[in-house]
Design a protein around this motif. Structure first.
Motif, PDB file in Angstrom:
ATOM      1  N   HIS B  82       0.828  -1.199   0.000  1.00 14.73           N
ATOM      2  CA  HIS B  82       0.000   0.000   0.000  1.00 14.73           C
ATOM      3  C   HIS B  82       0.869   1.258   0.000  1.00 14.73           C
ATOM      4  O   HIS B  82       0.956   1.981   0.986  1.00 14.73           O
ATOM      5  N   VAL B  83       1.503   1.463  -1.121  1.00 13.42           N
ATOM      6  CA  VAL B  83       2.400   2.615  -1.242  1.00 13.42           C
ATOM      7  C   VAL B  83       1.588   3.898  -1.355  1.00 13.42           C
ATOM      8  O   VAL B  83       0.377   3.877  -1.599  1.00 13.42           O
ATOM      9  N   GLN B  84       2.276   4.999  -1.155  1.00 12.05           N
ATOM     10  CA  GLN B  84       1.671   6.318  -1.325  1.00 12.05           C
ATOM     11  C   GLN B  84       2.355   7.002  -2.508  1.00 12.05           C
ATOM     12  O   GLN B  84       3.556   7.282  -2.466  1.00 12.05           O
ATOM     13  N   LEU B  85       1.586   7.276  -3.532  1.00 13.47           N
ATOM     14  CA  LEU B  85       2.098   8.003  -4.696  1.00 13.47           C
ATOM     15  C   LEU B  85       1.989   9.492  -4.393  1.00 13.47           C
ATOM     16  O   LEU B  85       0.910   9.999  -4.106  1.00 13.47           O
ATOM     17  N   VAL B  86       3.110  10.165  -4.444  1.00 15.00           N
ATOM     18  CA  VAL B  86       3.158  11.562  -4.016  1.00 15.00           C
ATOM     19  C   VAL B  86       2.787  12.474  -5.182  1.00 15.00           C
ATOM     20  O   VAL B  86       3.461  12.499  -6.211  1.00 15.00           O
ATOM     21  N   ARG B  87       1.701  13.195  -5.013  1.00 14.60           N
ATOM     22  CA  ARG B  87       1.220  14.107  -6.056  1.00 14.60           C
ATOM     23  C   ARG B  87       1.776  15.511  -5.893  1.00 14.60           C
ATOM     24  O   ARG B  87       1.885  16.257  -6.856  1.00 14.60           O
ATOM     25  N   GLU B  88       2.072  15.887  -4.672  1.00 13.05           N
ATOM     26  CA  GLU B  88       2.558  17.247  -4.421  1.00 13.05           C
ATOM     27  C   GLU B  88       3.219  17.259  -3.056  1.00 13.05           C
ATOM     28  O   GLU B  88       2.828  16.519  -2.153  1.00 13.05           O
ATOM     29  N   ILE B  89       4.242  18.108  -2.929  1.00 11.62           N
ATOM     30  CA  ILE B  89       4.882  18.300  -1.625  1.00 11.62           C
ATOM     31  C   ILE B  89       4.826  19.779  -1.289  1.00 11.62           C
ATOM     32  O   ILE B  89       5.144  20.636  -2.122  1.00 11.62           O
ATOM     33  N   ARG B  90       4.428  20.065  -0.064  1.00  8.83           N
ATOM     34  CA  ARG B  90       4.431  21.442   0.437  1.00  8.83           C
ATOM     35  C   ARG B  90       5.378  21.526   1.632  1.00  8.83           C
ATOM     36  O   ARG B  90       5.544  20.556   2.375  1.00  8.83           O
ATOM     37  N   LEU B  91       5.965  22.699   1.802  1.00  7.38           N
ATOM     38  CA  LEU B  91       6.772  22.968   2.998  1.00  7.38           C
ATOM     39  C   LEU B  91       6.111  24.074   3.791  1.00  7.38           C
ATOM     40  O   LEU B  91       5.493  24.960   3.216  1.00  7.38           O
ATOM     41  N   ASP B  92       6.297  24.057   5.089  1.00  5.72           N
ATOM     42  CA  ASP B  92       5.686  25.123   5.877  1.00  5.72           C
ATOM     43  C   ASP B  92       6.616  26.339   5.946  1.00  5.72           C
ATOM     44  O   ASP B  92       7.755  26.324   5.452  1.00  5.72           O
ATOM     45  N   CYS B  93       6.123  27.381   6.570  1.00  9.39           N
ATOM     46  CA  CYS B  93       6.795  28.685   6.554  1.00  9.39           C
ATOM     47  C   CYS B  93       8.160  28.650   7.221  1.00  9.39           C
ATOM     48  O   CYS B  93       9.017  29.488   6.937  1.00  9.39           O
ATOM     49  N   ASP B  94       8.367  27.713   8.117  1.00  7.17           N
ATOM     50  CA  ASP B  94       9.640  27.604   8.828  1.00  7.17           C
ATOM     51  C   ASP B  94      10.562  26.537   8.231  1.00  7.17           C
ATOM     52  O   ASP B  94      11.636  26.272   8.792  1.00  7.17           O
ATOM     53  N   ASN B  95      10.134  25.899   7.190  1.00 11.21           N
ATOM     54  CA  ASN B  95      10.901  24.818   6.552  1.00 11.21           C
ATOM     55  C   ASN B  95      11.164  23.649   7.494  1.00 11.21           C
ATOM     56  O   ASN B  95      12.159  22.932   7.334  1.00 11.21           O
TER      57      ASN B  95
END
Lengths: 146, 146
Positions: B82-95
Motif C-alpha cells: 500500500h504505497v503512497q504516490l506523491v502528487r505534491e509536496i508542500r513545505l511550511d513557513c519555517d521549513n
C-alpha cells in the motif's frame, strides 16, 4: 488499556481518561499536532503540544500549543487575535500524533498572512508560492514580525 | 522578524531558489511529515522524514519515511504494497514541516486497516472510533501485525 475499575489519574469527570489520550512520553513530553480547517480540510499548520497545552485546549476549546523555541505555552492567536476554535480532536493509532479540526478566526493560520503555513510547493526548480496572503502581517503583528 | 526596510517577504518572491528545502537540522535530523489524501483532503497519517528519506521520496515519487522506532528508512507500503504516490509536496513557513499530498494505494494508510490513522475522536467519555476499516490487517500483513 485501562480496566473498568480504574480511575482517571487526576482527571475531572468530563476529561478523557489518561490511558485513552495522547502518550506524551513517546515524544519526550511533546507531540506533533496538526491543525486542519474543519470545513475545507485544508492543512493549516503543524505545531507541538505538551500535556499542559493539550489539557488547556480541551478545557477552553481553543488551540494551545507548546512553543519549542520559546519554551512556553503558545495560545494560538494570543498576539494576533486569530485564535483556532477546536471543533474536533483526533488521535492517531499510536497515540503519538494529534489532529485538531479547527475554525481559524481571521482567515489565516500563518504569521505570514497566508491561510496555511504550507503555502509553498516543492518543484524541480525550488519552492513556488501557491497561495495569496489574506492579511498583511505588519497590520496584525506590528513591525516586529510574527 | 523582517524589518520595514528589508525586502518584503513573499512580494515578487515567487521565483524559487533551488537551494530551498526542508531544514532537517531544525529537527535534529528528522522532521514531521503529514500525508494527506490528494483528492479528499483527509489527513491520513503523520510520520517523520530525514534527508535521505526526503531525497528518495523526491526521486521515486513514493513516500519514504524514517522510522524512529526501527531507526531505518521506511518505504511506506514495503510490506503491505500500500504505497503512497506523491502528487505534491508542500513545505511550511519555517521549513520544518512537510506536507505530502498522496494517492494512497490500497485505500488505507493505517496498519489497522483504517483509511486514516486518525480514526479515533476524543470525546468527554474517551476515544470513539469513527471509521470502519477497509481491510483486515491479518490478510495484508499476516498474523505478526503491522
Amino acid at each position: 488499556m485501562s480496566e473498568a475499575t480504574s480511575q482517571p489519574v487526576g482527571a475531572k469527570s468530563a476529561e478523557p481518561r489518561a490511558a485513552e489520550g495522547p502518550d506524551f512520553n513517546k515524544g519526550g513530553g511533546i507531540l506533533p499536532a496538526i491543525a486542519q480547517d474543519a470545513e475545507t480540510g485544508e492543512v493549516l499548520m503543524l505545531a507541538f503540544m505538551n500535556a499542559e497545552s493539550y489539557a488547556e485546549t480541551l478545557a477552553t476549546g481553543r488551540a494551545v500549543y507548546f512553543s519549542r523555541s520559546r519554551n512556553r505555552l503558545w495560545r494560538k492567536g494570543e498576539e494576533s487575535g486569530h485564535v483556532q476554535l477546536v471543533r474536533e480532536i483526533r488521535l492517531d493509532c499510536d497515540n503519538d500524533a494529534i489532529l485538531l479540526k479547527v475554525e481559524q478566526i481571521g482567515g489565516a493560520a500563518c504569521h505570514t498572512g497566508h491561510r496555511s503555513c504550507f503555502y509553498r510547493r516543492v518543484t524541480d526548480g525550488g519552492l513556488e508560492v501557491v497561495e495569496t496572503p489574506v492579511f498583511d502581517p505588519e497590520h496584525v503583528y506590528g513591525k516586529k514580525g510574527g
